[in-house]
Scaffold this motif. Sequence first.
Motif, PDB file in Angstrom:
ATOM      1  N   ASN A   1       0.801  -1.222   0.000  1.00 59.80           N
ATOM      2  CA  ASN A   1       0.000   0.000   0.000  1.00 59.80           C
ATOM      3  C   ASN A   1       0.836   1.276   0.000  1.00 59.80           C
ATOM      4  O   ASN A   1       0.299   2.369   0.218  1.00 59.80           O
ATOM      5  CB  ASN A   1      -0.937   0.013   1.215  1.00 59.80           C
ATOM      6  CG  ASN A   1      -2.091  -0.973   1.076  1.00 59.80           C
ATOM      7  OD1 ASN A   1      -3.093  -0.704   0.421  1.00 59.80           O
ATOM      8  ND2 ASN A   1      -1.930  -2.138   1.705  1.00 59.80           N
ATOM      9  N   LEU A   2       2.143   1.137  -0.245  1.00 57.59           N
ATOM     10  CA  LEU A   2       3.023   2.309  -0.218  1.00 57.59           C
ATOM     11  C   LEU A   2       2.633   3.357  -1.266  1.00 57.59           C
ATOM     12  O   LEU A   2       2.893   4.556  -1.095  1.00 57.59           O
ATOM     13  CB  LEU A   2       4.486   1.888  -0.428  1.00 57.59           C
ATOM     14  CG  LEU A   2       5.202   1.346   0.811  1.00 57.59           C
ATOM     15  CD1 LEU A   2       6.611   0.928   0.452  1.00 57.59           C
ATOM     16  CD2 LEU A   2       5.206   2.391   1.925  1.00 57.59           C
ATOM     17  N   THR A   3       2.011   2.912  -2.369  1.00 52.99           N
ATOM     18  CA  THR A   3       1.599   3.876  -3.407  1.00 52.99           C
ATOM     19  C   THR A   3       0.504   4.809  -2.905  1.00 52.99           C
ATOM     20  O   THR A   3       0.210   5.838  -3.521  1.00 52.99           O
ATOM     21  CB  THR A   3       1.091   3.139  -4.656  1.00 52.99           C
ATOM     22  OG1 THR A   3       0.058   2.238  -4.275  1.00 52.99           O
ATOM     23  CG2 THR A   3       2.226   2.365  -5.318  1.00 52.99           C
ATOM     24  N   ASN A   4      -0.103   4.461  -1.781  1.00 53.89           N
ATOM     25  CA  ASN A   4      -1.164   5.291  -1.208  1.00 53.89           C
ATOM     26  C   ASN A   4      -0.657   6.244  -0.124  1.00 53.89           C
ATOM     27  O   ASN A   4      -1.450   6.850   0.596  1.00 53.89           O
ATOM     28  CB  ASN A   4      -2.256   4.395  -0.597  1.00 53.89           C
ATOM     29  CG  ASN A   4      -2.918   3.509  -1.638  1.00 53.89           C
ATOM     30  OD1 ASN A   4      -3.068   3.907  -2.796  1.00 53.89           O
ATOM     31  ND2 ASN A   4      -3.300   2.305  -1.232  1.00 53.89           N
ATOM     32  N   TRP A   5       0.663   6.375  -0.044  1.00 54.40           N
ATOM     33  CA  TRP A   5       1.235   7.286   0.958  1.00 54.40           C
ATOM     34  C   TRP A   5       0.995   8.744   0.575  1.00 54.40           C
ATOM     35  O   TRP A   5       1.211   9.151  -0.569  1.00 54.40           O
ATOM     36  CB  TRP A   5       2.725   7.027   1.095  1.00 54.40           C
ATOM     37  CG  TRP A   5       3.450   8.046   1.922  1.00 54.40           C
ATOM     38  CD1 TRP A   5       4.273   9.027   1.471  1.00 54.40           C
ATOM     39  CD2 TRP A   5       3.392   8.205   3.345  1.00 54.40           C
ATOM     40  NE1 TRP A   5       4.748   9.784   2.492  1.00 54.40           N
ATOM     41  CE2 TRP A   5       4.226   9.303   3.672  1.00 54.40           C
ATOM     42  CE3 TRP A   5       2.720   7.550   4.365  1.00 54.40           C
ATOM     43  CZ2 TRP A   5       4.405   9.738   4.969  1.00 54.40           C
ATOM     44  CZ3 TRP A   5       2.902   7.978   5.660  1.00 54.40           C
ATOM     45  CH2 TRP A   5       3.729   9.052   5.968  1.00 54.40           C
ATOM     46  N   SER A   6       0.499   9.532   1.536  1.00 56.07           N
ATOM     47  CA  SER A   6       0.244  10.950   1.292  1.00 56.07           C
ATOM     48  C   SER A   6       1.308  11.773   2.016  1.00 56.07           C
ATOM     49  O   SER A   6       1.262  11.890   3.259  1.00 56.07           O
ATOM     50  CB  SER A   6      -1.151  11.328   1.807  1.00 56.07           C
ATOM     51  OG  SER A   6      -1.320  12.739   1.746  1.00 56.07           O
ATOM     52  N   PRO A   7       2.268  12.355   1.257  1.00 54.00           N
ATOM     53  CA  PRO A   7       3.323  13.158   1.897  1.00 54.00           C
ATOM     54  C   PRO A   7       2.759  14.373   2.626  1.00 54.00           C
ATOM     55  O   PRO A   7       3.267  14.765   3.676  1.00 54.00           O
ATOM     56  CB  PRO A   7       4.194  13.586   0.714  1.00 54.00           C
ATOM     57  CG  PRO A   7       3.901  12.611  -0.368  1.00 54.00           C
ATOM     58  CD  PRO A   7       2.463  12.257  -0.203  1.00 54.00           C
ATOM     59  N   GLU A   8       1.707  15.004   2.049  1.00 58.57           N
ATOM     60  CA  GLU A   8       1.145  16.190   2.674  1.00 58.57           C
ATOM     61  C   GLU A   8       0.542  15.857   4.046  1.00 58.57           C
ATOM     62  O   GLU A   8       0.704  16.596   5.011  1.00 58.57           O
ATOM     63  CB  GLU A   8       0.061  16.819   1.774  1.00 58.57           C
ATOM     64  CG  GLU A   8       0.597  17.352   0.450  1.00 58.57           C
ATOM     65  CD  GLU A   8       0.774  16.250  -0.572  1.00 58.57           C
ATOM     66  OE1 GLU A   8       0.296  15.096  -0.314  1.00 58.57           O
ATOM     67  OE2 GLU A   8       1.413  16.506  -1.623  1.00 58.57           O
ATOM     68  N   GLU A   9      -0.172  14.766   4.091  1.00 61.44           N
ATOM     69  CA  GLU A   9      -0.839  14.391   5.343  1.00 61.44           C
ATOM     70  C   GLU A   9       0.017  13.489   6.232  1.00 61.44           C
ATOM     71  O   GLU A   9      -0.317  13.248   7.385  1.00 61.44           O
ATOM     72  CB  GLU A   9      -2.149  13.653   5.026  1.00 61.44           C
ATOM     73  CG  GLU A   9      -3.143  14.463   4.230  1.00 61.44           C
ATOM     74  CD  GLU A   9      -4.394  13.654   3.922  1.00 61.44           C
ATOM     75  OE1 GLU A   9      -5.155  13.375   4.865  1.00 61.44           O
ATOM     76  OE2 GLU A   9      -4.590  13.294   2.742  1.00 61.44           O
ATOM     77  N   GLU A  10       1.155  12.980   5.607  1.00 60.22           N
ATOM     78  CA  GLU A  10       2.005  12.009   6.317  1.00 60.22           C
ATOM     79  C   GLU A  10       1.169  10.848   6.846  1.00 60.22           C
ATOM     80  O   GLU A  10       1.251  10.440   7.991  1.00 60.22           O
ATOM     81  CB  GLU A  10       2.769  12.691   7.465  1.00 60.22           C
ATOM     82  CG  GLU A  10       3.771  13.716   6.986  1.00 60.22           C
ATOM     83  CD  GLU A  10       4.604  14.282   8.124  1.00 60.22           C
ATOM     84  OE1 GLU A  10       4.240  14.029   9.304  1.00 60.22           O
ATOM     85  OE2 GLU A  10       5.612  14.929   7.849  1.00 60.22           O
ATOM     86  N   ARG A  11       0.393  10.324   5.908  1.00 54.28           N
ATOM     87  CA  ARG A  11      -0.517   9.254   6.290  1.00 54.28           C
ATOM     88  C   ARG A  11      -0.549   8.196   5.183  1.00 54.28           C
ATOM     89  O   ARG A  11      -0.493   8.522   3.994  1.00 54.28           O
ATOM     90  CB  ARG A  11      -1.911   9.827   6.526  1.00 54.28           C
ATOM     91  CG  ARG A  11      -2.976   8.791   6.905  1.00 54.28           C
ATOM     92  CD  ARG A  11      -4.286   9.435   7.273  1.00 54.28           C
ATOM     93  NE  ARG A  11      -4.146  10.297   8.464  1.00 54.28           N
ATOM     94  CZ  ARG A  11      -5.144  10.956   9.018  1.00 54.28           C
ATOM     95  NH1 ARG A  11      -6.356  10.888   8.461  1.00 54.28           N
ATOM     96  NH2 ARG A  11      -4.951  11.712  10.088  1.00 54.28           N
ATOM     97  N   LEU A  12      -0.636   6.931   5.592  1.00 57.54           N
ATOM     98  CA  LEU A  12      -0.724   5.837   4.642  1.00 57.54           C
ATOM     99  C   LEU A  12      -2.162   5.332   4.600  1.00 57.54           C
ATOM    100  O   LEU A  12      -2.732   4.953   5.626  1.00 57.54           O
ATOM    101  CB  LEU A  12       0.208   4.675   5.048  1.00 57.54           C
ATOM    102  CG  LEU A  12       0.173   3.443   4.140  1.00 57.54           C
ATOM    103  CD1 LEU A  12       0.720   3.782   2.753  1.00 57.54           C
ATOM    104  CD2 LEU A  12       0.952   2.300   4.770  1.00 57.54           C
ATOM    105  N   TYR A  13      -2.744   5.371   3.384  1.00 56.53           N
ATOM    106  CA  TYR A  13      -4.098   4.870   3.209  1.00 56.53           C
ATOM    107  C   TYR A  13      -4.031   3.420   2.739  1.00 56.53           C
ATOM    108  O   TYR A  13      -3.327   3.104   1.769  1.00 56.53           O
ATOM    109  CB  TYR A  13      -4.869   5.722   2.201  1.00 56.53           C
ATOM    110  CG  TYR A  13      -5.166   7.110   2.736  1.00 56.53           C
ATOM    111  CD1 TYR A  13      -6.326   7.346   3.483  1.00 56.53           C
ATOM    112  CD2 TYR A  13      -4.296   8.173   2.509  1.00 56.53           C
ATOM    113  CE1 TYR A  13      -6.609   8.602   3.985  1.00 56.53           C
ATOM    114  CE2 TYR A  13      -4.561   9.439   3.004  1.00 56.53           C
ATOM    115  CZ  TYR A  13      -5.723   9.651   3.748  1.00 56.53           C
ATOM    116  OH  TYR A  13      -5.990  10.903   4.254  1.00 56.53           O
ATOM    117  N   VAL A  14      -4.743   2.543   3.432  1.00 60.77           N
ATOM    118  CA  VAL A  14      -4.686   1.105   3.146  1.00 60.77           C
ATOM    119  C   VAL A  14      -5.926   0.684   2.384  1.00 60.77           C
ATOM    120  O   VAL A  14      -7.054   0.810   2.885  1.00 60.77           O
ATOM    121  CB  VAL A  14      -4.559   0.290   4.456  1.00 60.77           C
ATOM    122  CG1 VAL A  14      -4.586  -1.199   4.152  1.00 60.77           C
ATOM    123  CG2 VAL A  14      -3.281   0.686   5.189  1.00 60.77           C
TER     124      VAL A  14
END
Length: 460
Positions: free
Chosen positions: A270-283
């Motif tokens: 799920n690394l492609t769903n990492w949000s740098p702005e929010e510093e959050r990983l969406y699964v």
Amino acid sequence: MTEDLTRRPPGPEAPPQAGPDPYDNRRQVLYWRLLARLFDGEEQPALESASLGVVEDIGLPSALLDPGTSLDSVVQRHPELAAEFDGLMTPDDGADEARDRAEVRRAALVSKVLLNVFTTGSGAVTAEQLARWQSDAGWLERALGCPPGGLRGGRAAGAGLDAGGLGPELAAIEGDLVGRMRLREVLADPALAARLTPSMSLIEQLLRDKGNLSGVALANAKSLIRRYVDEVAEVLRTQVEKATVGELDRSVPPKRVFRNLDLNRTIWKNLTNWSPEEERLYVDRLYYRHTVRRTTPQRLIVVVDQSGSMVDSMVNCTILASIFAGLPKVDVHLIAYDTRSIDLTPWVHDPFDVLLRTNLGGGNDGPVAMAMARPKIAEPKNTVMVWISDFYEFDRSQPLFEGIEAVHRSGVKFIPVGSVTSSGRQEVNPWFRERFKALGTPVVSGHIDKLVHELKTFLT
């Protein structure tokens, strides 16, 4: 000292006197006393007085020099000493000054442990004396870095520690103490029986004498056997459960429960769903581990020599067979024999019941047991036959080996076992040993871990 030199260990004619190295001299005084006590047994006034001075000077209790005081009593009165016995007789390094001081203290504690374990006197033994010796032997095991029972083949069967061959010696001492105890009288008294700690030596005596027991004595004997069986089973079950039983069956979807969650794979996928702005990983998707394993129905045939020389193996293998009988898709059969054979399969799930049905002693007639075991082979490729014996046959060595050879060549996994103890050593008939080696089925002997490993390998 004026006694004859033949009555004490070789060395200087008098205990060392204070010199340029006080630590070394003090240590020698304590070890001289230890040797004099071990090889003579009588008190040597000069050594006793000098040792008392050393012990008091280094701040240790004088009870360490009292052969009538158990180690439990010493530690109860001086609980700060308990930790010092852990690994007491294992190598230790340190600064010279600290090491020298520690060695004097260690000499006092080591002397106490060794004297309590190896000087057992003579004459009748009470239940209390046996219990005290067993406790002191436990402190020796602790000093050597072994778990309780690790040297005596008891509750820690499977520990794999022998500490330089001490195991058989301790077992022999314990066996002598049990033999000197009026066991029937002790068992008839619930208060005295409660003081007994189950051990291999005690269980052997109980199994041999069970036909002469009745009422309260028999009930207490059964209770001791049950306690021992349960304690050893707990250790062996842990070993067996460490096995990987069969390859993962990826055709079966993994159970979607938290304990099966593959966290690392989930994050990676799920690394492609990492949000740098929010510093959050969406699964988007959770990944789980496959836990279901492929298993093929296997048959385990255990044949145990129940003659007097194989008591410890009989006890351990009976317990081990019951554990494997509890595994899925493992069909276990158990046969015991001496000059006759008995099929104990109906009771294989309860080792306690099995042991009560055995009659220890007698000779060896392997072909009788083989005649009972061979009809149990349905699918040779899915069958393992474990044969536990010292293979000293009653003039029928060739017929037994021919039967074993035929079983092996049929495709059965044949495992000859000379002993299955945690510390004892078992002699195996050299005639059989050489032929098993040539057959490609070398004798498994020594530690029960070896048999557990062989069975786990076949049953995976």
